[in-house]
Design a protein around this motif. Structure first.
Motif, PDB file in Angstrom:
ATOM      1  N   ALA A 108       4.054   1.425  -1.936  1.00 35.10           N
ATOM      2  CA  ALA A 108       5.173   1.238  -2.859  1.00 35.10           C
ATOM      3  C   ALA A 108       5.487   2.516  -3.628  1.00 35.10           C
ATOM      4  CB  ALA A 108       4.858   0.109  -3.834  1.00 35.10           C
ATOM      5  N   GLY A 109       4.478   3.372  -3.814  1.00 31.14           N
ATOM      6  CA  GLY A 109       4.688   4.618  -4.542  1.00 31.14           C
ATOM      7  C   GLY A 109       5.072   5.798  -3.676  1.00 31.14           C
ATOM      8  N   PHE A 153       0.795  -1.232   0.000  1.00 32.63           N
ATOM      9  CA  PHE A 153       0.000   0.000   0.000  1.00 32.63           C
ATOM     10  C   PHE A 153       0.827   1.282   0.000  1.00 32.63           C
ATOM     11  CE2 PHE A 153      -2.864  -3.073   2.283  1.00 32.63           C
ATOM     12  CZ  PHE A 153      -3.788  -3.198   1.243  1.00 32.63           C
ATOM     13  N   SER A 160      -4.121  -1.460  -5.420  1.00 32.84           N
ATOM     14  CA  SER A 160      -3.063  -0.636  -4.819  1.00 32.84           C
ATOM     15  C   SER A 160      -2.766   0.605  -5.660  1.00 32.84           C
ATOM     16  CB  SER A 160      -1.782  -1.455  -4.616  1.00 32.84           C
ATOM     17  OG  SER A 160      -2.012  -2.538  -3.753  1.00 32.84           O
ATOM     18  N   THR A 161      -3.805   1.422  -5.863  1.00 25.65           N
ATOM     19  CA  THR A 161      -3.634   2.638  -6.650  1.00 25.65           C
ATOM     20  C   THR A 161      -3.882   3.876  -5.788  1.00 25.65           C
ATOM     21  OG1 THR A 161      -5.959   2.626  -7.368  1.00 25.65           O
ATOM     22  CG2 THR A 161      -4.361   1.479  -8.765  1.00 25.65           C
ATOM     23  N   ASN A 209      -1.399   3.386  -2.753  1.00 28.12           N
ATOM     24  CA  ASN A 209      -0.076   3.200  -3.320  1.00 28.12           C
ATOM     25  C   ASN A 209       0.905   4.233  -2.769  1.00 28.12           C
ATOM     26  OD1 ASN A 209       1.931   2.169  -5.293  1.00 28.12           O
ATOM     27  ND2 ASN A 209       1.649   4.155  -6.281  1.00 28.12           N
ATOM     28  N   ASN A 210       0.393   5.443  -2.474  1.00 24.98           N
ATOM     29  CA  ASN A 210       1.279   6.506  -1.980  1.00 24.98           C
ATOM     30  C   ASN A 210       1.433   6.506  -0.465  1.00 24.98           C
ATOM     31  OD1 ASN A 210      -1.019   7.785  -0.885  1.00 24.98           O
ATOM     32  ND2 ASN A 210      -1.327   9.055  -2.700  1.00 24.98           N
TER      33      ASN A 210
END
Length: 267
Positions: free
Chosen positions: A69-70, A67, A165-166, A170-171
């Motif tokens: 990775a970005g 959750f 996970s967007t 993701n952030n």
């Protein structure tokens, strides 16, 4: 001065946790079971994915890869590291300038802030509800006589998809906060000009959430065991719950603040 307070209606407020930085003169926010920790013997339904902190911590950390990775700022990792710091002996606040920036720029937060003011020129308004602009008007533009608006809904940092996970999943924002539990709105500057029929208002919005879990979180999102059919996310959630409630890891209160300035016609 505090001019508005928003609270999650789903809270069962039991445990007060003061904030002497922003609201020393106010009654402190009160939280539910997610702000507690302990050394319980067994999970509510026997959930278990490990028997020691050394086994559980790496499984919880996998949530970052799912959750956050970005997250290029490292804010989510810093929050996890603070939670896993065994030297902490109490609940503490987690503050991070990168988190403040991310929250202050979030579309849901900007919409919330504008709706709290609900001025005629606000891009987001709460039609038919008493908000700051209407309260100031009722007080004849004297902020010291303002009655705080009620029934303010809390915002959430939940844009995107948990499954894929967007965006906020993701952030790191959906993992670090997701649903906000409290917002305190503090007026740091106010000037009303009767000739110009205009006022200037600076507001500090302070957002609070618990980086911790309760039993309901475990029941809804946890894994019964670390089996091949359990998702890494559900295993990570269970590991998190076990660290907090079976091994006494103290949760944190995430606190993010953003300042907004307004120039509004007094009408």
């Amino acid at each position: 001065m505090v001019v508005a307070i928003a609270k999650d209606n789903y809270l069962t407020p039991q445990h007060a946790f003061a904030d002497n930085t922003y609201i020393p003169a106010m009654s402190p926010p009160r939280y539910g079971q997610d702000i507690t920790s302990g050394c319980r013997f067994r999970a509510p339904r026997g959930h278990s994915v490990g028997d020691s902190p050394s086994e559980l911590a790496p499984k919880m950390l996998k949530l970052l890869g799912i959750f956050a990775a970005g997250d290029k700022t490292g804010m989510a990792r810093r929050l996890f590291d603070d939670f896993l710091n065994t030297r902490r002996t109490a609940v503490e606040y987690f503050d991070d300038e990168r988190l403040n920036t991310a929250v202050g720029n979030h579309p849901n937060i900007n919409s919330f802030c504008n709706a709290v003011v609900s001025a005629p020129n606000s891009p987001n308004r709460t039609t038919g509800q008493l908000r700051l602009h209407q309260s100031l008007k009722n007080a004849q533009w004297d902020i010291k006589k303002l009655h705080m608006p009620t029934n303010l809904g809390v915002p959430a940092l939940n844009l995107g998809s948990k499954v894929f996970s967007t965006r906020d999943f993701n952030n790191g924002l959906g993992l670090m906060i997701n649903g906000v539990q409290y917002v305190y709105v503090i007026a740091t500057h106010y000037h009303y000009d009767s000739n110009a029929k205009k006022y200037w208002l600076t507001l500090n919005f302070v957002f609070y959430d618990i980086f911790g879990l309760d039993d309901d979180d475990l029941r809804e999102y946890g894994a019964a065991s670390d089996s091949i059919i359990a998702s890494p996310a559900s295993v990570g959630i269970t590991a998190w719950w076990q660290l907090q409630h079976q091994f006494g890891y103290f949760p944190l209160v995430t606190r993010a603040a953003t300042v907004k300035e307004y120039e509004i016609a007094a009408e």
